[in-house]
Scaffold this motif. Structure first.
Motif, PDB file in Angstrom:
ATOM      1  N   TYR A   1       0.837  -1.199   0.000  1.00 52.87           N
ATOM      2  CA  TYR A   1       0.000   0.000   0.000  1.00 52.87           C
ATOM      3  C   TYR A   1       0.868   1.244   0.000  1.00 52.87           C
ATOM      4  CZ  TYR A   1      -3.918  -2.887   1.379  1.00 52.87           C
ATOM      5  OH  TYR A   1      -4.890  -3.827   1.414  1.00 52.87           O
TER       6      TYR A   1
ATOM      7  N   GLN B   1      -3.083   5.382   0.909  1.00 57.15           N
ATOM      8  CA  GLN B   1      -4.017   4.264   0.783  1.00 57.15           C
ATOM      9  C   GLN B   1      -4.308   3.629   2.141  1.00 57.15           C
ATOM     10  OE1 GLN B   1      -2.012   1.766  -2.168  1.00 57.15           O
ATOM     11  NE2 GLN B   1      -3.938   1.564  -3.269  1.00 57.15           N
TER      12      GLN B   1
ATOM     13  N   GLU C   1      -5.430 -10.741 -12.217  1.00 51.25           N
ATOM     14  CA  GLU C   1      -5.783 -10.692 -10.817  1.00 51.25           C
ATOM     15  C   GLU C   1      -5.139 -11.919 -10.197  1.00 51.25           C
ATOM     16  OE1 GLU C   1      -9.807  -9.969  -9.757  1.00 51.25           O
ATOM     17  OE2 GLU C   1      -9.392 -10.342  -7.629  1.00 51.25           O
TER      18      GLU C   1
ATOM     19  N   ASP D   1      -3.992  -0.994 -10.283  1.00 51.84           N
ATOM     20  CA  ASP D   1      -4.721   0.076 -10.968  1.00 51.84           C
ATOM     21  C   ASP D   1      -3.842   0.644 -12.079  1.00 51.84           C
ATOM     22  OD1 ASP D   1      -2.872   1.739  -9.791  1.00 51.84           O
ATOM     23  OD2 ASP D   1      -4.268   2.626  -8.346  1.00 51.84           O
TER      24      ASP D   1
ATOM     25  N   ASP E   1      -0.393   0.819  -8.747  1.00 54.39           N
ATOM     26  CA  ASP E   1      -0.566   0.613  -7.304  1.00 54.39           C
ATOM     27  C   ASP E   1      -1.545  -0.536  -7.071  1.00 54.39           C
ATOM     28  OD1 ASP E   1       1.112   2.704  -6.726  1.00 54.39           O
ATOM     29  OD2 ASP E   1      -0.499   4.198  -6.740  1.00 54.39           O
TER      30      ASP E   1
ATOM     31  N   ILE F   1      -4.510  -3.061  -5.702  1.00 48.82           N
ATOM     32  CA  ILE F   1      -5.844  -3.097  -5.119  1.00 48.82           C
ATOM     33  C   ILE F   1      -5.904  -4.485  -4.503  1.00 48.82           C
ATOM     34  CG2 ILE F   1      -8.325  -3.036  -5.604  1.00 48.82           C
ATOM     35  CD1 ILE F   1      -7.480  -1.572  -8.264  1.00 48.82           C
ATOM     36  N   LYS F   2      -5.886  -4.556  -3.182  1.00 43.98           N
ATOM     37  CA  LYS F   2      -5.847  -5.894  -2.580  1.00 43.98           C
ATOM     38  C   LYS F   2      -6.620  -5.945  -1.271  1.00 43.98           C
ATOM     39  CE  LYS F   2      -1.340  -5.287  -0.338  1.00 43.98           C
ATOM     40  NZ  LYS F   2      -0.061  -5.932  -0.102  1.00 43.98           N
TER      41      LYS F   2
END
Lengths: 294, 389
Positions: B162, B166, B354, B365, B369, B371-372
């Motif tokens: 992150y 975030q 993914e 993204d 960065d 997205i988890k």
């Protein structure tokens, strides 16, 4: 919570920080008063005291014995430090001594980083007395123990310097080293004793500090060391009651500025006070303004 | 003017010329646009090379060792599972940007690596990412949190951790959505970018979601006594205390807050990881505190890697290492899926996939960065435990 209660709580916070500063300042002032040396390694002796007591406590030793041994250990370190690093320079200029003291400070910090690593370590606090309750205000045991110990040590030290034969020797060495020597006073012994007492005091400060904050690291002594130095100058460096008074005043100013003006400005104001003090009353609150005899 | 002055003047002139030359040099490299260069790693799909870099010596060696060691472990595990012969080359950046650039150049010109896992700390990672525009080699850092790392660089740069904003946003969302609280107090370190950044983002998100930050107090570096600020905070009415600092401060703040009778829920970010190492026998003061982290040591999916890391390196893995392990396997499966060692193909694959790793699902993204799944850790009986488990 009412404003009055809040104010009293802040006063107690100030007294607590103040007593820690006072305790450290006692050692500074003691060594400066007699040996005319600002021992910048003093803050690091606090760290040594904390680590010594940590190691001893971790062996399962009773806290009283561990504390006593840590004080003795630090006193021995102070004695050696004086003999090895400061005594050979006693005739050298003041600035060489000061630089040696700074070197000593780095030496201690870095060797402890080598031995114990730079990571902070938890300290097993052993002061577990009941807290004091005054109406809606609770005073934890760390607060009043530190306060009592620092005032008690101040009284004992003053008595020692004023009433005993060794104390008399210390005062005469402080006044005029050459004349003291002529009067048959063993100057070397007297200065050694001063260092032993000063570093022993630092060990006490280190142990009380660690009980209060419970995390110790090799650089823990530098900031309180500098603050205590300011406290000693504020109170009048060389004066024993001055160091304690300076400590309390400094702690109080710091806390009240943080509480009622701004946390960001606290250190700025503390150092500003130091500068103003040095400009208008260089001898400090309780310090004597002694003219240099020509 | 005598000869000494002349000499001085001459030297100064020479120096300024050199500086100008250097300055021109950097602008020249910066303006190179990242076009498809057709960079391709050496080897074939069953035996190619990857590179990983981080400070393995010096003050921050603990992070670099974790990242590079865990990345090597991930390749070993992959080789065993897939019968491949992939090699992981690891280098020591010494947390130095110049050194990091040298390593990058060695990776792409001598070793011809297919992808790079690293750097470890933000500054060196930014240096490597900046230089990578001429090859477009896939770069994924498991630990560079500075926004500039992905913001300023091309589509070949990813991160698996992150960013600081975030994290703080997620914690603010968690406070409002999961804990259902409305009023927060904050105590942060005003002389630390990490802490001030978290404070700012938390406040923004918390208030955007209808909460109120009733008081936000700060302190300067190296503070150990927070009682004055906490006494002030205790005079306010709030439900959560947000403490976005490193673990030593976090511990002292919690201890002194409890001592002053503050019973509110304490929340924090990944700087809390390690707090138990300084708690000793006083862990009760942080009991129940919740913080966001890359992983939680009680997750079943990380037990194997924790055990094998301990076995191979005789040390406990940390969140940097866990993340590096996951990121390395992510890259390996992207290469396998892409079926190519071409940088361009792999970058496309990473950007669109993914991935299901040991830390849950992760995708990226447009900025690179992650997205988890956020992981919240709480302290229970002096242990790190996944929140809600």
């Amino acid at each position: 919570m009412s404003g009055v209660v809040m104010f009293f709580m802040q006063i107690i916070n100030g007294l607590n920080i103040g007593s820690i500063y006072a305790l450290i300042a006692l050692g500074y002032t003691m060594v400066y008063g007699i040996a005319k040396l600002i021992n910048f390694a003093h803050g690091d002796i606090i760290m040594v005291g904390a680590y010594l007591s940590l190691v001893l406590l971790n062996t399962g030793m009773h806290w009283s014995i561990a504390t006593l041994l840590s004080i003795l250990g630090c006193a021995l370190l102070g004695f050696t430090m004086e003999k090895v690093a400061y005594k050979p320079l006693r005739k050298a200029s003041r600035i060489s001594l000061l630089i040696t003291a700074i070197g000593m400070s780095y030496l201690l910090q870095n060797s402890f980083q080598l031995i114990f690593s730079a990571n902070p370590k938890p300290y097993p606090a052993f002061i577990n007395l009941p807290s004091l309750k005054l109406g809606s205000i609770t005073i934890s045991s760390n607060y009043y123990t530190t306060f009592i110990v620092s005032v008690l040590l101040m009284i004992l030290l003053t008595l020692f310097v004023k009433k005993t034969k060794m104390g008399k020797a210390m005062r005469s060495v402080a006044e005029d080293e050459g004349a003291a020597r002529l009067m048959g006073i063993n100057v070397d012994h007297t200065i050694s004793l001063t260092f032993i007492i000063g570093t022993g005091l630092a060990a006490v400060a280190g142990i009380l500090y660690s009980n209060c904050y419970t995390i110790i690291s090799p650089t823990m002594g530098s900031l309180p060391g500098i603050k205590a130095f300011i406290a000693a100058v504020l109170g009048g460096i060389g004066s024993i009651p001055g160091a304690v008074l300076g400590g309390f005043i400094l702690g109080m100013i710091e806390t009240l500025v943080k509480a009622y003006i701004s946390s960001q400005l606290a250190d700025t104001i503390v150092f500003l006070i130091l500068i103003l003090m040095l400009v208008f009353k260089p001898a400090g609150i309780l310090g004597k303004n002694v003219r240099e005899k020509v | 003017m005598n000869y000494k002055q002349l000499l001085k003047g001459g030297l100064a002139l020479a120096m300024s010329c050199m500086m100008v030359a250097c300055a021109n040099d950097t602008t020249a490299t910066n303006t190179t646009t990242s076009t498809s260069t057709g960079y391709e790693g050496a080897g074939d799909l069953t035996s190619f090379k990857l590179g990983t870099a981080g400070p393995r010596t010096g003050a921050v060696a603990v992070y670099g060792l974790a990242v590079t060691n865990a990345a090597r472990l991930a390749v070993d595990d992959w080789n065993k599972e897939h019968g491949t012969n992939i090699e992981m080359i690891y280098e020591d950046t010494q947390a130095n940007e110049t050194q990091a650039l040298n390593i990058y150049n060695k990776f792409v010109s001598d070793d011809k690596v297919t992808a790079i896992i690293g750097g470890t700390i933000s500054s060196e990672s930014i240096a490597i990412a900046g230089a990578s525009s001429d090859t477009g080699v896939p770069i994924i850092s498991p630990s560079a949190t500075a926004a500039a790392f992905t913001d300023d660089n091309g589509s070949n740069v990813f991160r698996a951790c992150y960013t600081d904003p975030q994290q703080a946003q997620l914690v603010a969302d968690f406070a409002i959505d999961t804990l259902g609280v409305k009023k927060a107090a904050i105590l942060y370190n005003m002389s630390d970018d990490y802490s001030t950044g978290l404070e700012e983002s938390f406040k923004k998100e918390f208030e955007a979601k209808g909460g109120t930050v009733v008081i936000s107090e700060s302190y300067p570096a190296d503070t150990v006594d927070f009682r004055t600020q906490l006494t002030k905070i205790s005079g306010e009415d709030f439900d959560v205390l947000f403490v976005p600092n490193y673990y030593q401060d976090d511990f002292n703040i919690s201890q002194q807050a409890r001592e002053l009778g503050i019973t509110a829920q304490i929340l924090g970010c990944d700087g809390w990881d390690g707090v138990l190492s300084v708690a000793g026998n006083n862990a009760s003061v942080i009991e129940g505190a919740i913080f966001i982290n890359q992983y939680s040591p009680d997750m079943e999916s990380v037990q194997d890697i924790m055990a094998s890391y301990r076995e191979v390196y005789n040390e406990e893995i940390n969140s940097f290492g866990i993340n590096a392990y996951d990121a390395t396997k992510l890259v390996l499966s992207a290469i396998e899926k892409a079926g190519s060692l071409k940088a361009e193909d792999i970058n496309k694959e990473i950007a669109s996939m993914e991935y299901q790793g040991i830390l849950g699902s992760i995708k990226f993204d447009d900025n690179g960065d992650p997205i988890k799944t956020p992981i919240y850790v709480t302290i229970k009986d002096g242990q790190y435990v996944t929140y809600g488990k």
